[in-house]
Design a protein around this motif. Structure first.
Motif, PDB file in Angstrom:
ATOM      1  N   GLN A 179       0.919  -0.862   0.179  1.00 16.41           N
ATOM      2  CA  GLN A 179       0.075   0.181   0.208  1.00 16.41           C
ATOM      3  C   GLN A 179       1.263   1.219   0.165  1.00 16.41           C
ATOM      4  OE1 GLN A 179      -2.679  -0.280   2.650  1.00 16.41           O
ATOM      5  NE2 GLN A 179      -4.352  -1.337   1.854  1.00 16.41           N
ATOM      6  N   LEU A 208      -0.368   3.723  -2.984  1.00 23.08           N
ATOM      7  CA  LEU A 208      -1.191   5.131  -2.502  1.00 23.08           C
ATOM      8  C   LEU A 208       0.203   6.023  -2.744  1.00 23.08           C
ATOM      9  CD1 LEU A 208      -3.265   2.732  -0.154  1.00 23.08           C
ATOM     10  CD2 LEU A 208      -3.567   3.528  -2.518  1.00 23.08           C
ATOM     11  N   SER A 209       1.712   5.930  -2.331  1.00 22.11           N
ATOM     12  CA  SER A 209       2.251   7.372  -2.235  1.00 22.11           C
ATOM     13  C   SER A 209       3.358   7.269  -3.111  1.00 22.11           C
ATOM     14  CB  SER A 209       2.991   7.015  -0.475  1.00 22.11           C
ATOM     15  OG  SER A 209       3.439   8.039  -0.740  1.00 22.11           O
ATOM     16  N   ILE A 222      -1.085  11.807  -3.609  1.00 17.50           N
ATOM     17  CA  ILE A 222      -1.046  10.266  -3.336  1.00 17.50           C
ATOM     18  C   ILE A 222      -1.924  10.112  -4.319  1.00 17.50           C
ATOM     19  CG2 ILE A 222      -0.710  10.393  -0.614  1.00 17.50           C
ATOM     20  CD1 ILE A 222      -3.561  11.304  -0.639  1.00 17.50           C
ATOM     21  N   LYS A 223      -2.517   8.233  -4.665  1.00 15.14           N
ATOM     22  CA  LYS A 223      -3.512   7.998  -5.383  1.00 15.14           C
ATOM     23  C   LYS A 223      -4.421   8.953  -5.117  1.00 15.14           C
ATOM     24  CE  LYS A 223      -5.592   3.471  -6.930  1.00 15.14           C
ATOM     25  NZ  LYS A 223      -5.694   2.268  -6.603  1.00 15.14           N
TER      26      LYS A 223
END
Length: 315
Positions: free
Chosen positions: A39, A43-44, A175-176
Motif C-alpha cells: 500500500q 498509494l504514495s 497520493i493516489k
C-alpha cells in the motif's frame, strides 16, 4: 547528450525516490507482498514518482516549444507570465467555483494561462525588442503585474494562505487520486513531437515560414495551447515549479543544437532527471522533514539562469 546516460540516471533516481521516505519501504516486504508495504508503494511512492517524471517532462518540453516559437533562449512559462496567469486562474476558480472539481479548476487555470501567454506574445509583436535579454525581463515584469493582482484579490477574499500553500510546489501531498490529471500531459507531449518540424519552421520567423507554406498563426496557437495546458496541469496538481522550462532546454541545446525534434526526447529525460534529483535533495537535506520542490528548483535554477544571462551578456 547521450540518452542512455539519462535513462540510466532516471532509473537510479527513481529507485532512490521510491526507497526514501519517513516510513521505511522494505524490498523484502514487497517481495513477500506485505500489505502495508504494498500500500505504501502503490498509494504514495509510485504516484509521487510518476507525478515528478511527468511534470518534469511536461514543463521542460513547454519551455523548449516557447523558446523555439519566440526565437529566444530565455523565454519559458516562468518568464512569459504563463505560470503567473495560471495562478490567477486558480484564484478565480477558488473565488467563483470553490466547490468545483479539480478538472474544472484546471480548465479555468488553462484559460487564464492561455490568455496570459497570448498577451505576452502580443506585447512582443508590438514592442519588437531585439535584445534577447530584455524579452524575458519583459515577461517577468508582466508576470509580476499579474501576480500582484492575484495577491491583491487573495488578501481581499482572505485566500492568501490557500493560494500560497497550494502553489508552493510540493510533491509531499501527491497520493493516489490526486495526481491523475497529469496523465493528460502525455498525449500533449506526443502532440508536441508530432508538430516539432512545424514549430521549427515557426521559429524562423513569420514571414519566412509563411513563404514556405506554413500556417504560422495556427502552429503558434497550437504551441501556446500545449504550453498553457501543461502548465495549468502542473500548477493545479503540484504547484508552481520555477525555472524548469528555462534551464533544461538551454542545457540540451548547448550539446545538441537547435534541432527541435531531436531535442524533445533528451529534454524530456533531462527534465525528469533534474526534477527527481531536486525532489530527492529536498527530502534528505533536513530529513525527516522536507523542503518544497519549488524552493530547491528555484535556488538551483536561479543560479543557472544568472549564469546564462552573464554568458549571453558577454557575447
Amino acid at each position: 547528450m547521450k540518452k542512455r546516460y539519462l535513462v540510466t540516471a532516471l532509473i537510479i533516481l527513481s529507485l532512490l525516490s521510491i526507497l526514501i521516505g519517513v516510513q521505511d519501504l522494505s524490498l523484502q516486504g514487497l517481495f513477500f507482498l506485505q500489505e502495508d508495504q504494498v500500500q505504501l508503494l502503490l498509494l504514495s511512492r509510485l504516484p509521487r514518482l510518476i507525478s515528478i517524471i511527468v511534470a518534469g517532462m511536461g514543463m521542460s518540453i513547454s519551455g523548449l516549444i516557447m523558446q523555439q516559437i519566440t526565437q529566444n533562449k530565455f523565454v519559458s512559462p516562468t518568464t512569459a507570465a504563463t505560470i503567473d496567469s495560471a495562478k490567477l486562474g486558480i484564484l478565480v476558480s477558488l473565488i467563483l467555483f470553490s466547490n468545483a472539481s479539480p478538472l474544472v479548476k484546471m480548465l479555468i487555470s488553462f484559460v487564464f494561462a492561455l490568455l496570459g501567454t497570448f498577451l505576452f506574445m502580443g506585447i512582443l509583436k508590438k514592442v519588437k525588442l531585439q535584445n534577447t535579454i530584455l524579452i524575458p525581463l519583459l515577461g517577468i515584469m508582466l508576470g509580476n503585474i499579474i501576480d500582484s493582482i492575484t495577491t491583491f484579490f487573495s488578501y481581499k477574499y482572505d485566500l492568501i494562505q490557500n493560494i500560497s500553500s497550494w502553489l508552493q510546489g510540493n510533491f509531499s501531498m501527491v497520493i493516489k487520486g490526486r495526481y491523475e490529471l497529469l496523465y493528460i500531459s502525455i498525449p500533449l507531449l506526443a502532440l508536441a513531437f508530432f508538430y516539432a518540424n512545424q514549430f521549427t519552421l515557426a521559429g524562423m520567423g513569420e514571414d519566412f515560414s509563411v513563404n514556405l507554406g506554413l500556417n504560422y498563426n495556427k502552429v503558434v496557437t497550437i504551441g501556446i495551447s500545449i504550453v498553457a495546458l501543461i502548465t495549468a496541469l502542473v500548477v493545479i496538481t503540484v504547484g508552481r515549479i520555477p525555472f524548469l522550462g528555462l534551464i533544461i532546454p538551454n542545457l540540451v541545446t548547448m550539446y545538441q543544437g537547435d534541432h527541435l525534434k531531436k531535442n524533445i526526447p533528451s529534454t524530456a529525460l533531462l527534465g525528469a532527471v533534474f526534477l527527481l534529483f531536486c525532489d530527492i535533495l529536498g527530502r534528505v537535506i533536513i530529513f525527516p522533514y522536507e523542503i518544497s520542490i519549488g524552493l530547491i528548483v528555484g535556488v538551483l535554477g536561479s543560479f543557472i539562469f544568472l549564469y546564462m544571462l552573464m554568458r549571453r551578456g558577454t557575447r
